[in-house]
Structures are given as structure tokens and as C-alpha cells.
Scaffold this motif. Structure first.
Motif, PDB file in Angstrom:
ATOM      1  N   PRO A   1       0.816  -1.219   0.000  1.00  0.00           N
ATOM      2  CA  PRO A   1       0.000   0.000   0.000  1.00  0.00           C
ATOM      3  C   PRO A   1       0.853   1.273   0.000  1.00  0.00           C
ATOM      4  N   SER A   2       2.000   1.241   0.684  1.00  0.00           N
ATOM      5  CA  SER A   2       2.840   2.446   0.737  1.00  0.00           C
ATOM      6  C   SER A   2       3.433   2.757  -0.638  1.00  0.00           C
TER       7      SER A   2
ATOM      8  N   GLY B   1       1.526   5.493  -7.240  1.00  0.00           N
ATOM      9  CA  GLY B   1       0.321   5.217  -8.020  1.00  0.00           C
ATOM     10  C   GLY B   1       0.261   3.775  -8.475  1.00  0.00           C
ATOM     11  N   GLU B   2      -0.939   3.370  -8.882  1.00  0.00           N
ATOM     12  CA  GLU B   2      -1.153   1.992  -9.320  1.00  0.00           C
ATOM     13  C   GLU B   2      -1.181   1.918 -10.834  1.00  0.00           C
TER      14      GLU B   2
ATOM     15  N   SER C   1       0.642   4.185  -2.782  1.00  0.00           N
ATOM     16  CA  SER C   1       0.300   5.537  -2.339  1.00  0.00           C
ATOM     17  C   SER C   1       1.306   6.554  -2.855  1.00  0.00           C
ATOM     18  N   GLN C   2       2.569   6.152  -2.915  1.00  0.00           N
ATOM     19  CA  GLN C   2       3.618   7.086  -3.337  1.00  0.00           C
ATOM     20  C   GLN C   2       3.748   7.194  -4.852  1.00  0.00           C
TER      21      GLN C   2
END
Length: 321
Positions: free
Chosen positions: A169-170, A176-177, A173-174
Motif C-alpha cells: 500500500p505504501s 500510483g497503481e 500511495s507514493q
């Protein structure tokens, strides 16, 4: 039983062409093989094998003796199988091989469970990522992952494994997916032993070369890097499932997920499968409980591994194990 002493050892040497491989097949020492064969030749007053420092070959008398002995040993094997079926239990040594990580995580615990049910069985398990030759190595069984190579072995699909592309997740979050395969070029993709990752796009298999700040031939090291937010990984389910369940890793690009890969039991072609091997393969299948209970030639499995299971039956190459 004096007339039988040395016969099994001689047949093993004749079939493998080596005292060492015969010893591996029978699970005894080379010295014991040599003593038994020499004693047999002495008793028969006949040389059965030519021995040099480089090779072993069967004499003309040895070939004649082998032709008579082989059916007798098959009869003994059949008698033992009949008793085993009557007793409903397995016994004796089973020599097998499996990939290192999958063997440690999945196969070894299952073998331990089998031992609890069949205490008369003994295992010699070789964990290696090399594809050992079953005949030369005197092995009864091999657990193989993915696509099978064409061979004369028999194969039974025990289950399947699924590849996941994951990130923490980190990291997402940093950075993008990624939503498309093309976007992977903008991400830190951490390769393992292969330069390419596998996907399925528009119904077609696709391999995509990836690059990243870490290359390592350890799935555990890649998982650790992914959890710490270093980059993306593509790994089989048994590496990442628990971490995904705990939310430490997030699966991405699931619409491009490749077809599941097979988990196979591979064993030498034989007119009669030893009961202990049959029981073990059935046990592994039931425990993994994920794949079709079919037996096919390894060459057929290599050709049709990506086809549906019904196709195996249509091709007429499947037999109940």
C-alpha cells in the motif's frame, strides 16, 4: 532364497548401466551391489557383466540371464503389490524430488502427514531447482511446476498455482497503481530469475521484459522488498497469499493475470504403478485438491497444458491413475 541373491542387483545394473545408479535405485551402497553381483557370478560360474574403469556392459550370457530374470522380478513386484492392496497400506522407500521453495513450504509438510498415516514408508526427498533425471537418479517421483517438457514420463496434475503482481500500500500511495501493462515501464519492477513477467492480454499470452533496482533469485527476498515499498513483484500464490490476506501486499493488474500453472507429479512410465506411489500421488492430489485427477503422458501434457481438461479426455490420452 539363495538362488535370488544378487538377481535384483544384477538387473538394476543391467538396466541402468552403472553400479552407482543401480545403488541409487535400490537405496543401498555401491559396495553392496558389487558384492552381490560378484557372488551371483561366482555361483553361476558365469561372467554377467563386462567391467572397465569407464563403463559397465552386459555380456551375452548376461543378456540371456536378464531376459529370464526380469519377468521373475516383475512377478515378485506384482505379488508385493497384491499384498499391499490387500493390506491397504504403503511401505518401503520412496525417493522423490521437488523445487526448493515449493518443496519446503508445500511438499515436505504433506509428506510428513503421509508418514503419520503410513509409518512403514520412508522418504528420501531431494529439494533442488534442477530437473533431475528420474531414471538416472533412481527416483520414483518428481514434483514439477509450470509447463512440462516433452518426455516419456507419466504425469498427473495435482493442482495449480497462480501468479500475482503485487505491491505494498505504501508503494502504491507514493507512486500510483499501474492500470495497463504499458505503465509498468514507469515502475520499479523487481525481477527474480527471469527477465520477463507473464500476462494474458486480449486472450493472448504475453511476456513483458521488466527492470528494477533489485534482482534476486529468492522469492522471500522479493516479498520482503515489496512489503517494504521498494517495488512491484510477480510471484506465485504460495509466496504472497498470506501477505495479501493481511493487507501487506495488494494484487494489481488482475485483469491481465496469466493462466494458472500446473503442479505435476511426474513418474516413470510403468505397466504397474507401485501401490506406495499410487497412494502418495492420491494423497498429494487430495491434499492440494485443486486439479484434475487425470494421468497423461508428459509429452501430451507438454503439448496441451494450456488447453482445457476436457480436451485431454477428447484426445483419449487420459487414464485413471
Amino acid at each position: 532364497m539363495a538362488n535370488w541373491e544378487g538377481v535384483q542387483e544384477f538387473v538394476a545394473v543391467a538396466e541402468t548401466g552403472s553400479f552407482t545408479r543401480a545403488a541409487q535405485r535400490l537405496g543401498i551402497s555401491v559396495a553392496q551391489i558389487s558384492r552381490q553381483v560378484s557372488a551371483l557370478e561366482s555361483r553361476l560360474s558365469t561372467e554377467l557383466l563386462h567391467r572397465t574403469t569407464r563403463k559397465v556392459s552386459v555380456t551375452e550370457a548376461g543378456r540371456l540371464y536378464y531376459q529370464h530374470c526380469r519377468p521373475l522380478l516383475e512377478g515378485l513386484d506384482e505379488a508385493e503389490r497384491a499384498l499391499t492392496r490387500l493390506q491397504g497400506q504403503a511401505s518401503g522407500l520412496i525417493r522423490l524430488t521437488a523445487p526448493i521453495t515449493y518443496g519446503e513450504q508445500q511438499v515436505a509438510p504433506l509428506l510428513n502427514g503421509f508418514l503419520l498415516q503410513h509409518p512403514a514408508v520412508r522418504f528420501d526427498l531431494q529439494l533442488t531447482n534442477q530437473k533431475l533425471d528420474l531414471i538416472d537418479g533412481g527416483l520414483d517421483l518428481a514434483i514439477r511446476l509450470g509447463r512440462l517438457e516433452d518426455s516419456s514420463m507419466m504425469a498427473r496434475r495435482l493442482g495449480s498455482r497462480r501468479l500475482y503482481v503485487c505491491a505494498s500500500p505504501s508503494y502504491l500511495s507514493q507512486y500510483g497503481e499501474p492500470r495497463t501493462l504499458a505503465e509498468l515501464q514507469d515502475h520499479n519492477c523487481l525481477p527474480g530469475t527471469l527477465d520477463s513477467w507473464r500476462f494474458r492480454e486480449s486472450g493472448q499470452e504475453r511476456s513483458l521484459r521488466v527492470n528494477g533496482s533489485l534482482r534476486v533469485n529468492s522469492g522471500f527476498a522479493l516479498v520482503d522488498a515489496a512489503i517494504k515499498g521498494i517495488g512491484l513483484v510477480q510471484l506465485p500464490d504460495y509466496y504472497v497469499s498470506d501477505h495479501m490476506a493481511r493487507g501487506e501486499l495488494v494484487p494489481i493488474l488482475e485483469e491481465f493475470q496469466p493462466d494458472d500453472e500446473g503442479i505435476w507429479a511426474l513418474y516413470p512410465r510403468s505397466r504397474h504403478l507401485l501401490p506406495k506411489i499410487r497412494l502418495l500421488v492420491d494423497y498429494l492430489y487430495d491434499a492440494l485438491n485443486n486439479g484434475p485427477a487425470n494421468q497423461v503422458t508428459a509429452s501430451a501434457a507438454a503439448r496441451i497444458v494450456t488447453r482445457g481438461l476436457d480436451d485431454w479426455r477428447e484426445l483419449g490420452e487420459a487414464e485413471p491413475l
